[in-house]
Design a protein around this motif. Structure first.
Motif, mmCIF file in Angstrom:
data_model
loop_
_atom_site.group_PDB
_atom_site.id
_atom_site.type_symbol
_atom_site.label_atom_id
_atom_site.label_comp_id
_atom_site.label_asym_id
_atom_site.label_seq_id
_atom_site.Cartn_x
_atom_site.Cartn_y
_atom_site.Cartn_z
ATOM 1 N N GLY A 140 0.830 -1.201 0.000
ATOM 2 C CA GLY A 140 0.000 0.000 0.000
ATOM 3 C C GLY A 140 0.857 1.239 0.000
ATOM 4 N N HIS A 141 0.279 2.365 -0.411
ATOM 5 C CA HIS A 141 0.965 3.671 -0.428
ATOM 6 C C HIS A 141 2.323 3.615 -1.126
ATOM 7 N N GLY A 142 2.422 2.876 -2.223
ATOM 8 C CA GLY A 142 3.665 2.862 -2.994
ATOM 9 C C GLY A 142 4.757 1.984 -2.417
ATOM 10 N N ILE A 143 4.414 1.062 -1.510
ATOM 11 C CA ILE A 143 5.406 0.176 -0.895
ATOM 12 C C ILE A 143 5.074 -1.276 -1.217
ATOM 13 N N ALA A 144 6.095 -2.036 -1.587
ATOM 14 C CA ALA A 144 5.956 -3.474 -1.811
ATOM 15 C C ALA A 144 6.977 -4.198 -0.936
ATOM 16 N N ILE A 145 6.636 -5.423 -0.539
ATOM 17 C CA ILE A 145 7.515 -6.195 0.343
ATOM 18 C C ILE A 145 7.791 -7.587 -0.254
ATOM 19 N N PRO A 146 8.505 -7.652 -1.359
ATOM 20 C CA PRO A 146 8.802 -8.972 -1.923
ATOM 21 C C PRO A 146 9.620 -9.815 -0.949
ATOM 22 N N HIS A 147 9.296 -11.086 -0.886
ATOM 23 C CA HIS A 147 9.974 -12.028 -0.012
ATOM 24 C C HIS A 147 9.842 -13.418 -0.620
#
Length: 189
Positions: free
Chosen positions: A55-62
């Motif tokens: 959300g809000h332009g943030i991604a959390i690839p893992h």
């Protein structure tokens, strides 16, 4: 708390697409020495299962649970993309901050809690999209501001040598400020 060394934060980067952004943040994770370079395949597999847009332009690839054996120690890295990159279906806009996570167990939950707080302040998030200082991103994710800036990872990689598919560039610390030449900077043997 998970540490986020400034060397694992790249500001002012550019990515051609989501896969390129994941590849770049995975390279940062591997450069820290805590993750095998093959971990990127687990990150791609996870992204194929579910979009990691937060959300809000943030991604959390893992990675996936099957890729955990490639993690030597839980770590995170951050890639700032001021121009943004399309994160595909499920994203409500471009991603400007990619937080790569390599978690051997649940230590990464601390980072996710910090991100949840950061997401609550949209103006702060937007500042993180464009800050030239990696310490701002470190502070947002860890709650602690590093005292002094270090040389940041270059935003663009050097061109590969002809005939080779990849290139690498390394910046090494030089605490004694030695330059090639005569002593006094040469080590005592």
């Amino acid at each position: 708390m998970i540490e986020l060394p400034q060397q694992l934060v790249r500001v002012g980067a550019q990515a051609t697409d989501k896969h390129d952004a994941i590849r770049q943040v995975a390279a940062l994770l591997a450069a820290g020495g805590d993750v095998d370079p093959q971990y990127v395949e687990g990150m791609f597999a996870r992204e194929a299962q579910a979009n990691t847009f937060l959300g809000h332009g943030i991604a959390i690839p893992h990675g996936t649970p099957e890729s955990r054996h490639l993690i030597r120690r839980t770590t995170v890295a951050a890639l700032q993309l001021p121009q943004g990159v399309d994160w595909g279906e499920g994203a409500d806009g471009p991603v400007h901050l990619v937080i790569g996570i390599a978690a051997a167990s649940d230590e990464h939950l601390q980072i996710l809690r910090r991100l949840t707080r950061v997401l609550g302040d949209e103006a702060h998030v937007k500042r993180l999209w464009t800050t030239p200082d990696p310490r701002d991103i470190v502070e947002a994710l860890t709650g602690e501001r590093p005292s002094a800036p270090v040389a940041a990872a270059p935003a663009t990689a050097a061109a590969p040598a002809p005939g080779l598919p990849y290139s690498a560039q390394a910046t090494l610390p030089n605490p004694r400020a030695c330059t090639p030449g005569p002593p006094p900077c040469w080590p005592d043997w």
